[in-house]
Design an enzyme around this catalytic site. Structure first.
Site, short mmCIF file in Angstrom:
data_model
loop_
_atom_site.label_atom_id
_atom_site.label_comp_id
_atom_site.label_asym_id
_atom_site.label_seq_id
_atom_site.Cartn_x
_atom_site.Cartn_y
_atom_site.Cartn_z
N LYS A 1 55.06 46.11 27.45
CA LYS A 1 54.34 46.75 28.47
C LYS A 1 55.09 47.67 29.04
O LYS A 1 54.77 48.81 29.24
CB LYS A 1 53.86 45.73 29.43
N GLN B 1 53.18 38.29 35.26
CA GLN B 1 52.74 37.83 33.89
C GLN B 1 52.50 36.33 33.84
O GLN B 1 53.31 35.66 34.63
CB GLN B 1 54.18 38.00 32.93
N ASP C 1 45.64 44.31 36.41
CA ASP C 1 45.27 43.27 35.36
C ASP C 1 43.96 43.07 35.78
O ASP C 1 42.91 42.47 34.79
CB ASP C 1 46.15 41.91 35.66
N1 GUN Z 1 49.51 36.55 29.81
C1 GUN Z 1 48.88 36.78 28.60
N2 GUN Z 1 48.13 38.02 28.58
C2 GUN Z 1 48.35 38.49 29.85
C3 GUN Z 1 47.61 39.42 30.50
O1 GUN Z 1 47.05 40.36 30.15
N3 GUN Z 1 48.35 39.90 32.00
C4 GUN Z 1 48.99 38.90 32.52
N4 GUN Z 1 49.57 39.05 33.67
N5 GUN Z 1 49.55 37.78 32.03
C5 GUN Z 1 49.15 37.74 30.56
#
Ligand code: GUN
Length: 283
Positions: A53, A97, A120
Protein backbone atom coordinates in the site's frame (compact mmCIF):
# COMPACT_ATOMS: atom_id res chain seq x y z
CA UNK A 1 -10.41 -21.51 -22.29
CA UNK A 2 -13.23 -19.50 -23.83
CA UNK A 3 -13.79 -16.80 -21.22
CA UNK A 4 -12.26 -13.37 -21.65
CA UNK A 5 -9.89 -12.38 -18.84
CA UNK A 6 -10.58 -9.22 -16.89
CA UNK A 7 -7.02 -8.09 -16.24
CA UNK A 8 -6.76 -6.36 -12.86
CA UNK A 9 -3.13 -5.37 -13.44
CA UNK A 10 -3.88 -3.62 -16.73
CA UNK A 11 -6.98 -1.87 -15.38
CA UNK A 12 -5.05 -0.84 -12.25
CA UNK A 13 -2.23 0.63 -14.33
CA UNK A 14 -4.78 2.67 -16.28
CA UNK A 15 -6.55 3.92 -13.14
CA UNK A 16 -3.29 4.66 -11.32
CA UNK A 17 -2.14 6.85 -14.22
CA UNK A 18 -5.29 8.89 -13.69
CA UNK A 19 -4.65 9.02 -9.92
CA UNK A 20 -1.10 10.28 -10.52
CA UNK A 21 -2.39 13.02 -12.86
CA UNK A 22 -5.03 14.16 -10.38
CA UNK A 23 -2.51 14.04 -7.51
CA UNK A 24 -0.11 16.21 -9.52
CA UNK A 25 -2.91 18.69 -10.26
CA UNK A 26 -3.83 18.86 -6.57
CA UNK A 27 -0.17 19.45 -5.65
CA UNK A 28 -0.04 22.52 -7.87
CA UNK A 29 -2.89 23.83 -5.69
CA UNK A 30 -0.80 23.23 -2.55
CA UNK A 31 -2.22 19.89 -1.36
CA UNK A 32 -0.31 16.60 -1.48
CA UNK A 33 -2.74 13.73 -0.85
CA UNK A 34 -1.59 11.85 2.24
CA UNK A 35 -2.39 8.37 3.54
CA UNK A 36 -1.51 7.06 7.01
CA UNK A 37 -1.25 3.29 7.31
CA UNK A 38 -1.29 1.96 10.86
CA UNK A 39 -0.05 -1.56 11.55
CA UNK A 40 -0.09 -3.15 14.99
CA UNK A 41 1.83 -6.37 15.56
CA UNK A 42 3.87 -8.65 13.34
CA UNK A 43 1.29 -10.52 11.21
CA UNK A 44 3.42 -11.47 8.15
CA UNK A 45 0.57 -11.16 5.62
CA UNK A 46 -0.38 -7.74 7.02
CA UNK A 47 3.23 -6.59 6.75
CA UNK A 48 3.26 -7.49 3.04
CA UNK A 49 -0.10 -5.77 2.46
CA UNK A 50 0.89 -2.51 4.16
CA UNK A 51 4.25 -2.41 2.38
CA UNK A 52 2.44 -2.76 -0.95
CA UNK A 53 0.00 0.00 0.00
CA UNK A 54 2.80 2.40 0.93
CA UNK A 55 4.74 1.55 -2.26
CA UNK A 56 1.65 2.12 -4.41
CA UNK A 57 1.16 5.54 -2.80
CA UNK A 58 4.70 6.59 -3.60
CA UNK A 59 4.34 5.42 -7.22
CA UNK A 60 1.12 7.42 -7.54
CA UNK A 61 2.62 10.64 -6.19
CA UNK A 62 0.77 10.38 -2.87
CA UNK A 63 2.42 11.01 0.46
CA UNK A 64 2.22 8.08 2.85
CA UNK A 65 3.30 7.36 6.38
CA UNK A 66 3.54 3.92 7.90
CA UNK A 67 3.13 3.72 11.65
CA UNK A 68 4.15 0.28 12.91
CA UNK A 69 3.51 -0.50 16.58
CA UNK A 70 4.27 -3.60 18.66
CA UNK A 71 1.43 -6.04 19.40
CA UNK A 72 1.62 -4.90 23.04
CA UNK A 73 0.32 -1.40 22.19
CA UNK A 74 -2.74 -0.62 24.31
CA UNK A 75 -6.08 0.12 22.70
CA UNK A 76 -6.10 3.53 24.41
CA UNK A 77 -2.74 4.40 22.83
CA UNK A 78 -3.95 3.29 19.40
CA UNK A 79 -7.10 5.41 19.79
CA UNK A 80 -4.91 8.37 20.71
CA UNK A 81 -2.83 7.86 17.54
CA UNK A 82 -5.98 7.68 15.41
CA UNK A 83 -7.19 10.90 17.00
CA UNK A 84 -3.87 12.62 16.25
CA UNK A 85 -4.12 11.51 12.60
CA UNK A 86 -7.71 12.80 12.49
CA UNK A 87 -6.33 16.24 13.46
CA UNK A 88 -3.38 16.10 11.03
CA UNK A 89 -4.16 18.33 8.02
CA UNK A 90 -1.48 16.58 5.92
CA UNK A 91 -3.26 13.25 6.25
CA UNK A 92 -6.40 12.73 4.16
CA UNK A 93 -6.84 8.99 4.54
CA UNK A 94 -6.35 6.72 7.55
CA UNK A 95 -6.10 2.95 7.26
CA UNK A 96 -5.76 0.73 10.30
CA UNK A 97 -4.69 -2.66 9.01
CA UNK A 98 -6.83 -5.58 10.19
CA UNK A 99 -6.71 -7.93 11.98
CA UNK A 100 -5.77 -6.10 15.16
CA UNK A 101 -4.37 -7.97 18.19
CA UNK A 102 -7.03 -9.82 20.20
CA UNK A 103 -6.98 -7.36 23.12
CA UNK A 104 -8.33 -4.60 20.86
CA UNK A 105 -11.89 -3.96 19.74
CA UNK A 106 -11.39 -3.48 15.99
CA UNK A 107 -14.81 -1.92 15.41
CA UNK A 108 -14.21 0.61 18.19
CA UNK A 109 -10.90 1.59 16.56
CA UNK A 110 -12.52 1.93 13.14
CA UNK A 111 -15.30 4.10 14.61
CA UNK A 112 -12.60 6.42 15.98
CA UNK A 113 -11.50 7.31 12.43
CA UNK A 114 -12.97 10.56 11.09
CA UNK A 115 -15.46 9.37 8.39
CA UNK A 116 -14.00 12.05 6.08
CA UNK A 117 -10.71 10.12 6.25
CA UNK A 118 -12.18 6.59 6.24
CA UNK A 119 -10.64 5.53 2.91
CA UNK A 120 -11.18 1.84 3.78
CA UNK A 121 -14.93 2.50 3.94
CA UNK A 122 -15.29 0.40 7.10
CA UNK A 123 -16.78 3.07 9.42
CA UNK A 124 -20.52 2.67 10.17
CA UNK A 125 -21.03 6.14 8.65
CA UNK A 126 -19.48 4.89 5.37
CA UNK A 127 -21.54 1.69 5.47
CA UNK A 128 -24.70 3.72 6.16
CA UNK A 129 -23.94 6.15 3.32
CA UNK A 130 -23.55 3.23 0.91
CA UNK A 131 -26.79 1.71 2.13
CA UNK A 132 -28.85 4.87 1.52
CA UNK A 133 -26.98 5.90 -1.64
CA UNK A 134 -25.31 9.01 -0.17
CA UNK A 135 -21.73 10.09 -0.97
CA UNK A 136 -19.14 8.33 1.17
CA UNK A 137 -16.17 6.01 0.81
CA UNK A 138 -16.83 2.58 -0.65
CA UNK A 139 -14.79 -0.40 0.62
CA UNK A 140 -11.91 -0.89 -1.80
CA UNK A 141 -12.35 -4.54 -2.84
CA UNK A 142 -16.03 -4.42 -3.92
CA UNK A 143 -15.43 -0.94 -5.38
CA UNK A 144 -12.64 -2.50 -7.47
CA UNK A 145 -15.06 -5.22 -8.61
CA UNK A 146 -17.49 -2.53 -9.77
CA UNK A 147 -14.69 -0.85 -11.77
CA UNK A 148 -13.90 -4.21 -13.39
CA UNK A 149 -17.53 -4.60 -14.48
CA UNK A 150 -17.51 -1.03 -15.79
CA UNK A 151 -14.33 -1.79 -17.76
CA UNK A 152 -16.11 -4.49 -19.78
CA UNK A 153 -19.18 -2.30 -20.26
CA UNK A 154 -21.35 -4.65 -18.21
CA UNK A 155 -24.87 -3.28 -17.76
CA UNK A 156 -26.17 -4.54 -14.41
CA UNK A 157 -29.78 -3.43 -14.92
CA UNK A 158 -32.11 -6.38 -14.41
CA UNK A 159 -29.25 -8.88 -14.17
CA UNK A 160 -29.24 -11.54 -11.48
CA UNK A 161 -26.09 -11.22 -9.40
CA UNK A 162 -25.16 -13.89 -6.88
CA UNK A 163 -22.65 -12.86 -4.20
CA UNK A 164 -21.10 -15.75 -2.29
CA UNK A 165 -19.94 -14.43 1.08
CA UNK A 166 -21.45 -11.97 3.53
CA UNK A 167 -18.48 -10.24 5.16
CA UNK A 168 -18.69 -6.58 6.12
CA UNK A 169 -15.62 -5.90 3.97
CA UNK A 170 -16.70 -7.57 0.72
CA UNK A 171 -19.96 -9.53 0.52
CA UNK A 172 -22.40 -7.08 2.10
CA UNK A 173 -21.07 -3.87 0.47
CA UNK A 174 -20.76 -5.73 -2.85
CA UNK A 175 -24.45 -6.61 -2.72
CA UNK A 176 -25.40 -2.98 -2.01
CA UNK A 177 -23.27 -1.63 -4.87
CA UNK A 178 -24.80 -4.11 -7.33
CA UNK A 179 -28.28 -3.22 -6.06
CA UNK A 180 -27.55 0.47 -6.57
CA UNK A 181 -26.94 -0.26 -10.26
CA UNK A 182 -30.28 -2.10 -10.53
CA UNK A 183 -29.13 -5.72 -10.38
CA UNK A 184 -31.29 -8.29 -8.63
CA UNK A 185 -29.02 -9.57 -5.89
CA UNK A 186 -28.87 -12.86 -4.01
CA UNK A 187 -26.40 -13.11 -1.12
CA UNK A 188 -25.25 -16.65 -0.33
CA UNK A 189 -23.17 -17.84 2.61
CA UNK A 190 -22.05 -20.89 4.56
CA UNK A 191 -25.63 -21.73 5.63
CA UNK A 192 -27.16 -21.35 2.16
CA UNK A 193 -29.06 -24.44 1.11
CA UNK A 194 -28.32 -25.62 -2.45
CA UNK A 195 -25.82 -22.98 -3.54
CA UNK A 196 -25.57 -24.56 -6.98
CA UNK A 197 -29.29 -24.04 -7.72
CA UNK A 198 -28.80 -20.31 -7.08
CA UNK A 199 -25.48 -19.82 -8.89
CA UNK A 200 -26.88 -21.60 -11.96
CA UNK A 201 -29.45 -18.78 -12.24
CA UNK A 202 -26.81 -16.05 -12.03
CA UNK A 203 -25.71 -13.70 -14.82
CA UNK A 204 -22.92 -12.50 -12.53
CA UNK A 205 -21.21 -14.37 -9.69
CA UNK A 206 -18.89 -12.77 -7.13
CA UNK A 207 -17.06 -15.38 -5.05
CA UNK A 208 -15.78 -13.90 -1.76
CA UNK A 209 -15.54 -16.70 0.76
CA UNK A 210 -11.82 -17.42 1.20
CA UNK A 211 -12.08 -21.12 0.33
CA UNK A 212 -10.77 -22.95 -2.74
CA UNK A 213 -13.15 -24.40 -5.34
CA UNK A 214 -16.30 -22.84 -3.88
CA UNK A 215 -17.39 -22.33 -7.47
CA UNK A 216 -16.91 -25.06 -10.07
CA UNK A 217 -17.89 -25.25 -13.75
CA UNK A 218 -21.09 -27.26 -13.11
CA UNK A 219 -22.38 -24.36 -10.95
CA UNK A 220 -22.09 -21.68 -13.65
CA UNK A 221 -24.56 -20.75 -16.38
CA UNK A 222 -22.85 -20.55 -19.79
CA UNK A 223 -21.93 -16.93 -20.53
CA UNK A 224 -22.00 -15.73 -16.91
CA UNK A 225 -19.45 -13.20 -15.65
CA UNK A 226 -17.36 -14.45 -12.71
CA UNK A 227 -15.36 -12.28 -10.30
CA UNK A 228 -13.03 -14.11 -7.91
CA UNK A 229 -12.21 -12.23 -4.71
CA UNK A 230 -10.59 -15.25 -3.02
CA UNK A 231 -6.94 -15.34 -2.01
CA UNK A 232 -5.91 -18.87 -1.02
CA UNK A 233 -3.04 -21.30 -1.46
CA UNK A 234 -3.38 -24.59 -3.33
CA UNK A 235 -1.65 -27.86 -2.38
CA UNK A 236 1.53 -26.74 -4.17
CA UNK A 237 1.51 -23.49 -2.18
CA UNK A 238 0.56 -21.42 -5.22
CA UNK A 239 -1.85 -18.48 -4.91
CA UNK A 240 -5.39 -19.34 -6.01
CA UNK A 241 -8.87 -17.92 -5.64
CA UNK A 242 -12.27 -19.30 -4.61
CA UNK A 243 -13.10 -20.31 -8.18
CA UNK A 244 -11.93 -23.41 -10.02
CA UNK A 245 -10.39 -21.21 -12.69
CA UNK A 246 -9.54 -23.93 -15.25
CA UNK A 247 -13.06 -25.34 -15.26
CA UNK A 248 -15.10 -22.15 -14.90
CA UNK A 249 -13.15 -20.31 -17.61
CA UNK A 250 -14.56 -22.88 -20.10
CA UNK A 251 -18.12 -21.82 -19.24
CA UNK A 252 -18.03 -18.12 -18.26
CA UNK A 253 -17.96 -15.21 -20.72
CA UNK A 254 -15.59 -13.17 -18.52
CA UNK A 255 -13.49 -14.16 -15.52
CA UNK A 256 -10.91 -12.59 -13.20
CA UNK A 257 -7.67 -14.52 -12.61
CA UNK A 258 -5.90 -15.01 -9.27
CA UNK A 259 -3.33 -13.52 -9.03
CA UNK A 260 -3.72 -10.46 -11.26
CA UNK A 261 -7.46 -9.95 -10.94
CA UNK A 262 -9.32 -8.32 -8.07
CA UNK A 263 -6.18 -8.20 -5.84
CA UNK A 264 -4.41 -5.27 -7.50
CA UNK A 265 -7.74 -3.43 -7.78
CA UNK A 266 -8.07 -3.26 -3.97
CA UNK A 267 -4.94 -1.14 -3.58
CA UNK A 268 -5.85 0.92 -6.64
CA UNK A 269 -9.21 1.86 -5.13
CA UNK A 270 -7.46 2.78 -1.87
CA UNK A 271 -5.43 5.31 -3.87
CA UNK A 272 -8.60 6.54 -5.59
CA UNK A 273 -10.36 6.97 -2.22
CA UNK A 274 -7.35 8.77 -0.70
CA UNK A 275 -7.16 11.13 -3.66
CA UNK A 276 -10.90 11.73 -3.43
CA UNK A 277 -10.56 12.51 0.30
CA UNK A 278 -7.77 15.00 -0.45
CA UNK A 279 -9.79 16.63 -3.26
CA UNK A 280 -12.78 17.00 -0.93
CA UNK A 281 -10.57 18.48 1.81
CA UNK A 282 -9.05 20.93 -0.68
CA UNK A 283 -12.55 22.00 -1.73
N1 GUN B 1 -6.90 -6.59 6.08
C1 GUN B 1 -7.11 -7.29 4.95
N2 GUN B 1 -7.60 -6.50 3.99
C2 GUN B 1 -7.72 -5.26 4.53
C3 GUN B 1 -8.16 -4.02 4.01
O1 GUN B 1 -8.57 -3.86 2.86
N3 GUN B 1 -8.11 -2.97 4.88
C4 GUN B 1 -7.67 -3.11 6.15
N4 GUN B 1 -7.67 -2.02 6.92
N5 GUN B 1 -7.26 -4.25 6.66
C5 GUN B 1 -7.28 -5.32 5.84
Amino acid sequence: MSAQLIDGNALSAHLRTDVAKRAAALKTRGTTPGLAVVLVGENPASQVYVRNKVKACEAGGLHSVLEHYPATLSEADLLARVDALNQDAGIHGILVQLPLPAHMDAQKVIEAIDPAKDVDGFHVASAGALMVGQPGFWPCTPYGCMKMLESIGYDLRGKHAVVIGRSNIVGKPMALMLLQLDATVTVCHSRTANLKALTLQADLIVAAVGKRNVLTADMVKPGAVVLDVGMNRNDEGKLCGDVDFAGVSEVASHITPVPGGVGPMTITMLLVNTLEAAERAAG
